[in-house]
Scaffold this active site. Structure first.
Site, PDB file in Angstrom:
ATOM      1  N   GLU A  77       0.837  -1.206   0.000  1.00 39.50           N
ATOM      2  CA  GLU A  77       0.000   0.000   0.000  1.00 39.50           C
ATOM      3  C   GLU A  77       0.867   1.251   0.000  1.00 39.50           C
ATOM      4  O   GLU A  77       2.085   1.176   0.178  1.00 39.50           O
ATOM      5  CB  GLU A  77      -0.898   0.014   1.246  1.00 39.50           C
ATOM      6  N   HIS A  83       5.169   6.576   8.010  1.00 41.93           N
ATOM      7  CA  HIS A  83       5.354   5.635   9.115  1.00 41.93           C
ATOM      8  C   HIS A  83       6.782   5.751   9.644  1.00 41.93           C
ATOM      9  O   HIS A  83       7.721   5.907   8.862  1.00 41.93           O
ATOM     10  CB  HIS A  83       5.219   4.181   8.645  1.00 41.93           C
ATOM     11  N   HIS A 117       4.887   0.286   0.136  1.00 42.92           N
ATOM     12  CA  HIS A 117       5.603  -0.435   1.197  1.00 42.92           C
ATOM     13  C   HIS A 117       4.877  -1.724   1.555  1.00 42.92           C
ATOM     14  O   HIS A 117       3.653  -1.822   1.434  1.00 42.92           O
ATOM     15  CB  HIS A 117       5.808   0.440   2.437  1.00 42.92           C
ATOM     16  N   CYS A 131       5.044   0.725  15.106  1.00 43.47           N
ATOM     17  CA  CYS A 131       4.839   1.676  14.020  1.00 43.47           C
ATOM     18  C   CYS A 131       4.151   2.929  14.562  1.00 43.47           C
ATOM     19  O   CYS A 131       3.045   2.848  15.099  1.00 43.47           O
ATOM     20  CB  CYS A 131       3.976   1.052  12.926  1.00 43.47           C
TER      21      CYS A 131
END
Ligand code: MN
Length: 163
Positions: A77, A83, A117, A131
């Protein structure tokens, strides 16, 4: 004398901030629910769990913990939000943009805005990572056929991605 609030915290009452949560097993903490990664069928992924570790409205970010079972993978996605990832357990690989990295505990991974990613656990080990993400964020985009074709121009990326 201890305050009522402090006693409530010790009892872990709902709605009261927990000041300390003991780790009960690798990547498990007192009072933290292990949830579905995403709604089943909403996007391609395999064997991933999600935990929300911190989500205080006073912070504009959330800290989550994801665990990918051996041979599992997160969704390929991209999105406008970024992130900040700290690998916490196990081993695996990740795609960020057009590059594939092997990752191990305490490695840092940055995912810039609008960058494809995906995280994959090794076949014989899980991959757990923390994350940090914006609390208010856009919905992830999935790759269309054209984006997949562009990614697959690199044979290493073509062999890596799961979509
Ligand atoms: Mn993402």
């Amino acid at each position: 004398a201890r305050s009522i609030a402090a006693a409530a915290v010790d009892r872990g009452e709902r709605g009261v901030t927990r000041l300390h949560r003991r780790q009960t097993a690798p990547l498990r903490w007192e009072g933290v629910d292990v949830r579905e990664y995403k709604q089943e069928g909403s996007a391609p992924f395999r064997d991933v769990t999600r935990q929300v570790l911190f989500a205080d409205p006073a912070l504009a970010s959330e800290l989550r913990c994801f665990e990918v079972a051996p041979a599992g993978h997160t969704t390929l996605e991209r999105h406008a939000h970024v992130h900040a990832v700290i690998v916490a357990h196990g081993r695996g690989r990740c795609l960020v943009g057009e590059r594939i990295f092997t990752v191990a505990p305490f490695d840092l991974v940055e995912v810039p805005a609008l960058t494809w990613h995906q995280f994959r656990a090794d076949d014989d080990a899980p991959l757990g990572f923390l994350c940090m993400v914006n609390a208010a964020r856009d919905r992830p985009q999935l790759p269309d056929a054209e984006a997949i074709a562009r990614l697959c121009a690199d044979p290493a990326v073509a062999a890596f991605i799961r979509a």
